[in-house]
Design a protein around this motif. Structure first.
Motif, PDB file in Angstrom:
ATOM      1  N   UNK A 337       0.748  -1.099  -0.008  1.00 21.67           N
ATOM      2  CA  UNK A 337       0.143   0.010   0.038  1.00 21.67           C
ATOM      3  C   UNK A 337       0.874   1.353   0.128  1.00 21.67           C
ATOM      4  N   UNK A 338       0.880   2.162  -1.313  1.00 17.38           N
ATOM      5  CA  UNK A 338       1.542   3.248  -1.135  1.00 17.38           C
ATOM      6  C   UNK A 338       0.762   4.325  -0.840  1.00 17.38           C
ATOM      7  N   UNK A 339       1.035   5.338  -0.045  1.00 14.97           N
ATOM      8  CA  UNK A 339       0.347   6.378   0.505  1.00 14.97           C
ATOM      9  C   UNK A 339       0.460   7.715  -0.064  1.00 14.97           C
ATOM     10  N   UNK A 340       1.900   7.776  -1.094  1.00 11.23           N
ATOM     11  CA  UNK A 340       2.053   8.738  -1.644  1.00 11.23           C
ATOM     12  C   UNK A 340       2.323   8.750  -3.048  1.00 11.23           C
ATOM     13  N   UNK A 341       1.846   9.235  -3.882  1.00  7.53           N
ATOM     14  CA  UNK A 341       1.799   8.852  -5.485  1.00  7.53           C
ATOM     15  C   UNK A 341       3.449   8.706  -5.951  1.00  7.53           C
ATOM     16  N   UNK A 342       4.127   9.796  -5.426  1.00  9.51           N
ATOM     17  CA  UNK A 342       5.466  10.188  -6.193  1.00  9.51           C
ATOM     18  C   UNK A 342       6.241   8.899  -5.654  1.00  9.51           C
ATOM     19  N   UNK A 343       6.058   8.432  -4.457  1.00  6.86           N
ATOM     20  CA  UNK A 343       6.807   7.199  -3.668  1.00  6.86           C
ATOM     21  C   UNK A 343       7.051   6.208  -4.603  1.00  6.86           C
ATOM     22  N   UNK A 344       5.791   5.813  -5.706  1.00  9.32           N
ATOM     23  CA  UNK A 344       6.145   4.814  -6.607  1.00  9.32           C
ATOM     24  C   UNK A 344       7.015   4.953  -7.478  1.00  9.32           C
ATOM     25  N   UNK A 345       7.491   5.782  -7.874  1.00  8.89           N
ATOM     26  CA  UNK A 345       8.676   6.197  -8.748  1.00  8.89           C
ATOM     27  C   UNK A 345       9.670   5.853  -8.142  1.00  8.89           C
ATOM     28  N   UNK A 346       9.759   6.483  -6.850  1.00  5.78           N
ATOM     29  CA  UNK A 346      11.085   6.527  -6.138  1.00  5.78           C
ATOM     30  C   UNK A 346      11.597   5.029  -5.612  1.00  5.78           C
ATOM     31  N   UNK A 347      10.498   4.358  -5.668  1.00  3.23           N
ATOM     32  CA  UNK A 347      10.698   2.566  -5.532  1.00  3.23           C
ATOM     33  C   UNK A 347      11.701   2.315  -6.581  1.00  3.23           C
ATOM     34  N   UNK A 348      11.454   2.575  -7.810  1.00  6.83           N
ATOM     35  CA  UNK A 348      11.947   2.154  -8.799  1.00  6.83           C
ATOM     36  C   UNK A 348      13.746   2.614  -9.054  1.00  6.83           C
ATOM     37  N   UNK A 349      14.047   3.725  -8.139  1.00  3.82           N
ATOM     38  CA  UNK A 349      15.499   4.164  -8.211  1.00  3.82           C
ATOM     39  C   UNK A 349      15.961   3.692  -6.864  1.00  3.82           C
ATOM     40  N   UNK A 350      15.195   2.849  -5.746  1.00  2.00           N
ATOM     41  CA  UNK A 350      15.962   2.554  -4.610  1.00  2.00           C
ATOM     42  C   UNK A 350      17.515   1.690  -4.806  1.00  2.00           C
ATOM     43  N   UNK A 351      18.290   2.326  -4.238  1.00  9.33           N
ATOM     44  CA  UNK A 351      19.440   1.651  -4.496  1.00  9.33           C
ATOM     45  C   UNK A 351      20.052   0.766  -3.022  1.00  9.33           C
ATOM     46  N   UNK A 352      19.910   1.088  -2.123  1.00  3.31           N
ATOM     47  CA  UNK A 352      20.064   0.539  -0.647  1.00  3.31           C
ATOM     48  C   UNK A 352      18.572   0.501   0.020  1.00  3.31           C
ATOM     49  N   UNK A 353      18.509  -0.819   0.626  1.00  2.00           N
ATOM     50  CA  UNK A 353      17.406  -1.129   1.595  1.00  2.00           C
ATOM     51  C   UNK A 353      18.115  -1.241   2.853  1.00  2.00           C
ATOM     52  N   UNK A 354      17.601  -0.427   3.831  1.00  2.00           N
ATOM     53  CA  UNK A 354      17.866  -0.534   5.219  1.00  2.00           C
ATOM     54  C   UNK A 354      16.944  -1.332   5.962  1.00  2.00           C
ATOM     55  N   UNK A 355      17.174  -2.517   6.095  1.00  2.00           N
ATOM     56  CA  UNK A 355      16.076  -3.434   6.650  1.00  2.00           C
ATOM     57  C   UNK A 355      16.156  -3.760   8.088  1.00  2.00           C
ATOM     58  N   UNK A 356      15.112  -3.764   8.779  1.00  2.00           N
ATOM     59  CA  UNK A 356      14.898  -4.387  10.159  1.00  2.00           C
ATOM     60  C   UNK A 356      15.083  -5.969   9.976  1.00  2.00           C
ATOM     61  N   UNK A 357      15.175  -6.412  11.321  1.00  2.00           N
ATOM     62  CA  UNK A 357      15.417  -8.033  11.567  1.00  2.00           C
ATOM     63  C   UNK A 357      14.088  -8.495  11.747  1.00  2.00           C
ATOM     64  N   UNK A 358      13.705  -8.353  13.091  1.00  2.00           N
ATOM     65  CA  UNK A 358      12.721  -9.161  13.664  1.00  2.00           C
ATOM     66  C   UNK A 358      11.138  -8.610  12.952  1.00  2.00           C
TER      67      UNK A 358
END
Length: 938
Positions: A337-358
């Motif tokens: 679920x994307x709450x901001x439209x422009x975030x859709x495109x930003x996902x496509x340029x993601x170069x780093x994912x900082x992920x939690x574990x648990x």
């Protein structure tokens, strides 16, 4: 209770309410009797009058609502877009021109109203698509209990949590949410879940006595707002309320964190400035050129306005918003679920994912996977808290599981409506209860047959917990569980073959090696032992010595099964994954290896303490040289600092998380990704994307969709801007050859931009995801939307259209035999000529839409009919053009005339020529690419 977990190191929080003279941290170091004095209270709590006075002085125990603009302000913000400002100014000037012109020209009024209508339409679409309220503060409030139990005037009372003040004595039981930051003064088997603050999944034991000075979150005699009591009972004295709490500190960090502009926002804003500047300059230059030639002022202004309108892509804001909304709907079908439209495109340029574990990479459900008893391992099947699975049911294993289940304070709760199997209490103990159920142990029956009569709670110093039970024959049995090495040191025998064998040096070493091997596989290992005692309440030294080791239990928080494939997909796409967690480094590394984040022998593991000692330059160097990086025991400030450093290096950063402690980093990141099912409301509201299924795999799918959206945006931008050239060039040519009228009016341009072009552009925005979208690295953050290749295609396609419409316009003008000076807007030849220009652009755009569907591949290979919505949209545009050409009411509005069949044939041939030229360009591009590949192969 079970094994403790070290808390995250946190910086001291700011205070808005008065602090005790020695500071809040000092409260944790005081003996219990001095705590009351330091906070101006007593064991019976405050008086009602004193509580009221402190409430008036310090303010309520709540978090202030974030200032948010109202509906009106949000709607007005839609008119601050540069295109909107430019068009509003153009509309205002056109209204002024209409008022000054004598007699009034209805066409000028129509133009002014049309431009104003465009602005209102774009604003309405933008408002409907982008309205997303910021409810982070409200979500934080929802996590704070509304009513709590306190002692006032030495009497227990229930008061609203917002009326809690410093010095109140709070009464807590298992299942209660902690209403403020408190120092414990009484505690019985107390454990808290600090996951909302620290991100750790384990319950942590709490004691009432003083502890050494240190970081406040590590004080084992304090409990904090927003956390939950999962076991035991307690009384505690409030020492911080509202924004002065640790929870309030996170609230302030979240509120202060700026929302980052996405790459597309930056590029669209830059493009808007350039286009607006070009439009103003071109209009001003042509106005300055034509006025000295004797042309009427108003008509010259309208002429210049036509140039400006031709350059401004009026339909682009609406097209961009709706196209992004299509991407949002596609992602929703993939549980993102994307709450901001422009975030859709930003996902496509993601170069780093900082992920939690648990809860992100793992299932947040501890599971026993291996038992060791009678000298051999016994695998355990099944995952999670559901008691579905098997364990080797030999007598040694059964006694091991029985002892572990009896030496536990957790409870395994069966499924209810909307919830599956779950654990109340420590998750480690819950995992032991599940394993016992798999092994056929009826815990409730065993507790009834062997009731508990005493307990020595878990202590982080000795790392053990023991319980005393009365057996059926009246004897007393002690069951002990805890860290293997500590427990092994207290054992003098080991259970073997239904009896006991003495623990020798060799057998002791074998047990230790077995525990180390299990830990090396990433398992959390507990040892379980027993002994018989003479009394119901043996001293601690007696209860936990001379033990018989029953065995070992190895457990882990299992990774989500789909995560490994998602990690592989991210690696293939050139996306770097950094684990950022509050957990222990060894646990983090074990999970990272299971899911494929760590593959090499020596990953870089950095704790929050080390981050505190790093300079910005040192952090930049760490992020640059470490390909496999795990950041452990980090605080919210650490997460934000890492995200900022990555962004400073030009990375587009996505951050995943589920706890309130993740909220500041989620908001500060380019893409904040929260867990929808297990995440807190705070995390969900701070993030711009929520994974409805909590699956890391949905991130990979969302990135693929985001990349596809970006490609589609480029397709419809080429489509939209190429015909702007066809609208502008005839106006410029007419100006320089001395033709007194415009080849295409501003109203016609608006009809093309909004009537004929929007639907095909939307259809291009809905092109399906291409198969190779995840086979290339992320595009650079600073890559221009209008790259050299894109601008080349715009000029190429727009140039062909411009040549065609200029040819058909001047063909009609010259064929009429009328001198330029005699042409008026009502001249039939002129009306036919401008109709040919408008129809020529519309028809050529139909073929242009087919041409831009692919960059290099032939559209015939992709399939002309593979996007039926595009064909339907193009057909609608041509039908609308037909109505403008033949319908008398529309002829009156647009100043057009009916076209002949021959005119349409010429226009179709011209459009087909454009498609053929683009196919020839793609063929040459493919040929050069293949030649380059052959040359490199040699």
């Amino acid at each position: 209770m079970g094994r403790t977990t070290e808390s995250v190191v946190a910086t001291r929080h700011d205070r808005k309410s008065p602090a005790p003279p020695s500071g809040d941290a000092a409260v944790s170091t005081l003996p219990t009797r001095e705590v009351f004095a330091s906070l101006g209270t007593g064991p019976g709590g405050l008086t009602a009058a004193e509580a009221a006075a402190r409430l008036a002085r310090d303010g309520p125990n709540d978090l202030p609502a974030t200032a948010r603009g109202g509906m009106g302000r949000r709607l007005l913000a839609q008119f601050t877009d540069l295109f909107a400002v430019l068009l509003l100014a153009a509309s205002a000037l056109t209204f002024l021109a209409y008022a000054l012109d004598q007699p009034h020209d209805p066409a000028t009024l129509q133009l002014a109203l049309a431009i104003l209508g465009v602005v209102l339409l774009n604003a309405g679409i933008g408002f409907a698509q982008e309205y997303s309220a910021e409810r982070t503060a409200q979500s934080l409030q929802a996590m704070v209990p509304h009513v709590c139990r306190v002692l006032r005037d030495a009497q227990p009372r229930e008061v609203p949590a917002r009326e809690l003040v410093r010095g109140d004595v709070v009464v807590l039981e298992a299942g209660d949410a902690v209403p403020a930051d408190c120092r414990l003064v009484e505690a019985e088997e107390t454990a808290v879940d600090n996951a909302a603050l620290t991100g750790e999944s384990d319950a942590v034991g709490r004691v009432p006595g003083p502890v050494p000075s240190g970081a406040l979150l590590e004080a084992r005699n304090c409990v904090f707002m927003g956390t939950d009591l999962v076991a035991g009972t307690a009384r505690a004295v409030v020492f911080a309320t509202g924004t002065a709490t640790e929870f309030g500190r996170i609230f302030r960090l979240t509120a202060a964190a700026p929302r980052q502009r996405t790459p597309l926002q930056c590029q669209v804003a830059a493009m808007a400035r350039r286009v607006a500047g070009l439009a103003l300059v071109a209009g001003a230059v042509l106005f300055a050129v034509r006025v000295p030639s004797g042309q009427p002022f108003v008509s010259t202004f309208v002429f210049a306005l036509g140039v400006m309108v031709a350059l401004v892509p009026e339909g682009m804001p609406a097209t961009l918003s709706v196209s992004l909304a299509i991407g949002v709907r596609r992602m929703a079908r993939r549980h993102a679920l994307v709450k901001q439209l422009l975030a859709v495109e930003a996902l496509g340029s993601t170069s780093v994912v900082c992920t939690d574990k648990t809860g992100t990479l793992t299932q947040a459900e501890m599971t026993v996977v291996e038992l060791w008893a009678d000298g051999v391992p016994h695998p355990v099947t099944g995952v999670g808290y559901a008691p579905a699975g098997d364990v080797t049911d030999s007598p040694p294993v059964r006694e091991l599981l029985r002892a572990a289940a009896l030496c536990s304070n957790a409870r395994l709760l069966p499924p209810t409506a909307g919830e599956g199997w779950r654990v109340l209490g420590d998750t480690t103990e819950g995992a032991l209860l599940v394993a016992a159920a798999k092994g056929g142990v009826d815990t409730a029956a065993e507790e009834a047959r062997t009731p508990r009569v005493a307990e020595h709670p878990f202590d982080s110093v000795r790392k053990l917990m023991s319980t005393v039970h009365r057996d059926e024959d009246g004897t007393y049995v002690v069951y002990v569980k805890g860290a293997p090495l500590e427990l092994l040191a207290r054992c003098d025998s080991v259970a073997r073959g239904g009896g006991r064998e003495p623990l020798t040096g060799a057998s002791r070493a074998d047990v230790a090696a077995t525990a180390d091997a299990m830990a090396g596989r990433g398992l959390r290992v507990l040892a379980v032992a027993r002994r018989t005692v003479a009394s119901a309440r043996p001293a601690l030294a007696e209860a936990e010595s001379g033990l018989t080791l029953l065995g070992l239990a190895g457990m882990h928080d299992p990774p989500r099964p789909e995560v490994r494939d998602a990690v592989v997909a991210c690696r293939r796409a050139g996306i770097r994954i950094v684990m950022v967690t509050g957990d222990h480094p060894l646990t983090a590394e074990a999970v990272a290896r299971r899911v494929g984040i760590v593959r090499g022998p020596d990953p870089t593991v950095v704790t929050g303490t080390r981050l505190d000692s790093m300079t910005e330059e040192g952090l930049d160097e760490l992020l640059t040289r470490s390909t496999e990086l795990l950041l452990c025991r980090v605080s919210p400030e650490h997460k934000m600092r890492v995200v900022t450093a990555l962004q400073r290096r030009g990375e587009v950063v996505a951050v995943t998380g589920d706890g309130a402690n993740d909220a500041p980093a989620l908001k500060h990141a380019d893409i904040g990704v929260a867990m929808g099912a297990s995440g807190t409301d705070v995390a969900r509201e701070a993030a711009v994307m929520v994974l409805l299924d909590d699956s890391f795999a949905s991130i990979s799918a969302a990135v693929a969709l985001g990349r596809s959206v970006y490609r589609n945006i480029r397709k419809f931008l080429i489509y939209l801007f190429s015909h702007n050239i066809a609208e502008l060039v005839p106006i410029l040519v007419a100006s320089f050859v001395g033709f007194p009228l415009v080849p295409i009016t501003a109203v016609q341009i608006l009809a093309i931009d909004l009537g004929s072009d929007v639907l095909p552009a939307l259809a291009l925005g809905a092109e399906p995801v291409e198969a190779d979208v995840m086979d290339s690295p992320p595009r650079p953050r600073r890559e221009r939307l209008f790259s050299t290749a894109v601008m080349g295609r715009i000029l190429f396609l727009g140039g062909i259209q411009a040549l065609g419409v200029c040819a058909v316009f001047f063909w009609h003008i010259q064929a009429s035999g009328i001198p330029y000076a005699d042409f008026t807007p009502s001249t039939p030849a002129y009306r036919e000529a401008i109709t040919m220009v408008q129809a020529g652009i519309v028809v050529s755009q139909f073929f242009n839409a087919l041409a831009v569907r692919t960059d290099r591949q032939s559209v015939f290979r992709a399939g002309l009919l593979s996007n039926p919505w595009l064909l339907a949209a193009g057909g609608f545009g041509i039908a609308l053009m037909g109505a403008i050409s033949y319908a008398p009411p529309l002829q009156a509005v647009f100043g057009t005339a009916a076209l002949s069949v021959g005119d349409w044939a010429v226009l179709v041939a011209f459009g087909a020529l454009l498609l053929a030229a683009e196919e020839a360009r793609k063929w040459m591009t493919r040929r050069r690419r293949h030649a380059g590949e052959r040359a490199r192969a040699r």
